[in-house]
Motif scaffolding. Structure first.
Motif, mmCIF file in Angstrom:
data_model
loop_
_atom_site.group_PDB
_atom_site.id
_atom_site.type_symbol
_atom_site.label_atom_id
_atom_site.label_comp_id
_atom_site.label_asym_id
_atom_site.label_seq_id
_atom_site.Cartn_x
_atom_site.Cartn_y
_atom_site.Cartn_z
ATOM 1 N N LYS A 38 0.866 -1.169 0.000
ATOM 2 C CA LYS A 38 0.000 0.000 0.000
ATOM 3 C C LYS A 38 0.904 1.220 0.000
ATOM 4 N N PHE A 39 0.399 2.308 -0.530
ATOM 5 C CA PHE A 39 1.163 3.540 -0.486
ATOM 6 C C PHE A 39 0.844 4.241 0.819
ATOM 7 N N SER A 40 1.872 4.501 1.613
ATOM 8 C CA SER A 40 1.703 5.187 2.892
ATOM 9 C C SER A 40 1.868 6.683 2.668
ATOM 10 N N GLU A 41 0.782 7.415 2.822
ATOM 11 C CA GLU A 41 0.839 8.874 2.683
ATOM 12 C C GLU A 41 1.759 9.476 3.741
ATOM 13 N N GLU A 42 1.695 8.944 4.976
ATOM 14 C CA GLU A 42 2.493 9.467 6.077
ATOM 15 C C GLU A 42 3.994 9.350 5.803
ATOM 16 N N LEU A 43 4.395 8.240 5.187
ATOM 17 C CA LEU A 43 5.809 7.989 4.935
ATOM 18 C C LEU A 43 6.236 8.368 3.519
ATOM 19 N N GLY A 44 5.274 8.590 2.639
ATOM 20 C CA GLY A 44 5.592 8.901 1.254
ATOM 21 C C GLY A 44 6.310 7.757 0.569
ATOM 22 N N ALA A 45 5.913 6.523 0.914
ATOM 23 C CA ALA A 45 6.603 5.343 0.393
ATOM 24 C C ALA A 45 5.637 4.175 0.272
ATOM 25 N N ILE A 46 6.070 3.154 -0.454
ATOM 26 C CA ILE A 46 5.297 1.923 -0.600
ATOM 27 C C ILE A 46 5.634 1.009 0.576
ATOM 28 N N ASP A 47 4.597 0.572 1.274
ATOM 29 C CA ASP A 47 4.725 -0.223 2.490
ATOM 30 C C ASP A 47 4.309 -1.662 2.222
ATOM 31 N N ILE A 48 5.158 -2.623 2.614
ATOM 32 C CA ILE A 48 4.783 -4.040 2.554
ATOM 33 C C ILE A 48 4.180 -4.415 3.897
ATOM 34 N N GLY A 49 3.073 -5.112 3.850
ATOM 35 C CA GLY A 49 2.423 -5.530 5.084
ATOM 36 C C GLY A 49 1.914 -6.950 4.964
ATOM 37 N N TYR A 50 1.841 -7.631 6.079
ATOM 38 C CA TYR A 50 1.326 -8.997 6.116
ATOM 39 C C TYR A 50 0.798 -9.260 7.509
ATOM 40 N N ARG A 51 -0.194 -10.084 7.567
ATOM 41 C CA ARG A 51 -0.758 -10.514 8.850
ATOM 42 C C ARG A 51 -1.407 -11.867 8.619
ATOM 43 N N PHE A 52 -1.089 -12.811 9.485
ATOM 44 C CA PHE A 52 -1.616 -14.163 9.363
ATOM 45 C C PHE A 52 -2.223 -14.607 10.682
ATOM 46 N N VAL A 53 -3.139 -15.549 10.612
ATOM 47 C CA VAL A 53 -3.730 -16.095 11.832
ATOM 48 C C VAL A 53 -2.616 -16.788 12.619
#
Length: 127
Positions: A38-53
């Protein structure tokens, strides 16, 4: 829930051409988490994220899915800087980031919406 999806992840695809993806266990067909950019407006960068059960932690799903997402993004959009925001106490997630090639950059400040979180970053593609 529909409004939340429209306002965030679906909007990300419309505006930036990428977003978070559902991760489905191929054997059971169950949703086990998500991974994506996702593009993080706060950081001005593309953020990789993940979350698993929790029952999927430590099985390599975060590394495998994040690597595929990053590789696909570089193939489609070219070289890029990718960041990740992580709780410094989350050793498992930090290990995933290191496997992906991201390194500690700096602590985030409260005005960046973080507080006690750390920023990791890496360059991918022919940068």
């Amino acid at each position: 829930m529909r409004e939340l999806l429209l306002a965030r992840p679906i909007r990300d695809y419309a505006v930036h051409g990428f977003g978070r993806l559902a991760c489905i266990d191929l054997d059971s067909g169950h949703l086990i988490g998500f991974c994506g950019l996702k593009f993080s407006e706060e950081l001005g960068a593309i953020d990789i994220g993940y979350r698993f059960v929790p029952e999927c932690w430590g099985k390599g799903y975060a590394t495998e899915s994040a690597r595929a997402v990053i590789d696909d993004h570089v193939m489609r959009h070219g070289a890029t800087r990718i960041v990740a925001v992580v709780d410094p106490a989350n050793a498992g997630s930090i290990n995933v980031l290191h496997k992906l090639g991201l390194e500690f950059e700096r602590p985030l400040t409260a005005d960046e919406g973080a507080g006690a979180l750390h920023l990791y970053s890496g360059r991918f593609g022919d940068a």
